[in-house]
Design an enzyme around this catalytic site. Structure first.
Site, PDB file in Angstrom:
ATOM      1  N   ASP A   1       0.767  -1.317   0.046  1.00 62.00           N
ATOM      2  CA  ASP A   1       0.034  -0.048  -0.057  1.00 62.00           C
ATOM      3  C   ASP A   1       0.938   1.296  -0.052  1.00 62.00           C
ATOM      4  O   ASP A   1       2.002   1.123   0.075  1.00 62.00           O
ATOM      5  CB  ASP A   1      -0.839   0.078   1.012  1.00 62.00           C
TER       6      ASP A   1
ATOM      7  N   CYS B   1       2.554  -3.629   4.122  1.00 64.68           N
ATOM      8  CA  CYS B   1       1.702  -2.381   4.488  1.00 64.68           C
ATOM      9  C   CYS B   1       2.598  -1.750   5.418  1.00 64.68           C
ATOM     10  O   CYS B   1       3.581  -1.787   5.881  1.00 64.68           O
ATOM     11  CB  CYS B   1       0.270  -2.652   4.840  1.00 64.68           C
TER      12      CYS B   1
ATOM     13  N   THR C   1       1.949  -1.616   8.902  1.00 66.77           N
ATOM     14  CA  THR C   1       2.284  -2.713  10.058  1.00 66.77           C
ATOM     15  C   THR C   1       2.530  -4.197   9.438  1.00 66.77           C
ATOM     16  O   THR C   1       2.984  -4.890  10.296  1.00 66.77           O
ATOM     17  CB  THR C   1       1.243  -2.606  10.975  1.00 66.77           C
TER      18      THR C   1
ATOM     19  N   HIS D   1       7.455 -25.186   8.662  1.00 62.11           N
ATOM     20  CA  HIS D   1       6.425 -25.510   9.357  1.00 62.11           C
ATOM     21  C   HIS D   1       4.977 -25.375   8.716  1.00 62.11           C
ATOM     22  O   HIS D   1       4.164 -26.401   8.627  1.00 62.11           O
ATOM     23  CB  HIS D   1       6.130 -25.231  10.783  1.00 62.11           C
TER      24      HIS D   1
ATOM     25  N   HIS E   1       3.508 -31.394  10.086  1.00 56.40           N
ATOM     26  CA  HIS E   1       3.223 -30.346   9.183  1.00 56.40           C
ATOM     27  C   HIS E   1       2.236 -30.376   8.189  1.00 56.40           C
ATOM     28  O   HIS E   1       1.298 -29.755   8.127  1.00 56.40           O
ATOM     29  CB  HIS E   1       4.395 -29.316   8.948  1.00 56.40           C
TER      30      HIS E   1
END
Length: 147
Positions: free
Chosen positions: A11, A70, A72, A103, A139
């Site tokens: 963004d 973005c 955060t 994993h 996994h």
């Protein structure tokens, strides 16, 4: 050369970090497609970018890997994880980048441009792109449960 293409998007809060990641990909001859945004003044919002990148990953039959950025990393990773078949991991440290590939077989890396600097971000990208999935039965079973 990697057997996949990196699909990258951000963004307007993360254009500078996206450009640093693209320079790293260029330097290492890793193919990529840039799905935007191109300017800090572009009003593009993270859910739209996440959708574009995820759709491109789906078009590849989930063979390619994505990088979403973005401010955060939180909003863009939540948006990506709403799309079936996408396993986006928000990583701000090297251990998480390695563990999510080994994993979780994550196909999408999310980062926050306001959280980490470019030096650490490029290390995380390197680890994310170079770490294979373990294929360990436990996994594989857990990923099946997620899907």
């Amino acid at each position: 050369m990697k057997s996949f293409t990196v699909i990258i998007g951000c963004d307007n809060a993360a254009v500078e970090l996206k450009e640093a990641v693209k320079a790293y990909l260029d330097k290492n001859k890793i193919p990529y497609e840039d799905m935007g945004c191109d300017s800090p003044k572009d009003p593009t919002v993270y859910p739209e970018i996440a959708r574009r990148v995820c759709e491109r990953i789906m078009e590849s039959g989930y063979q390619d890997r994505g990088i979403l950025i973005c401010g955060t990393g939180i909003g863009i990773s939540i948006s990506a994880n709403k799309i079936k078949g996408i396993r986006a991991a928000l990583c701000h440290d090297c251990f998480s980048a390695q563990a999510t590939r080994e994993h979780n077989d994550a196909n999408m890396l999310a980062m926050g441009a306001r959280v980490i600097g470019p030096g650490l971000a490029l290390k995380i990208v390197d680890i994310f792109l170079d770490t294979p999935f373990s294929n360990d039965e436990r996994h594989v079973r857990r990923i099946g449960m997620i899907e």
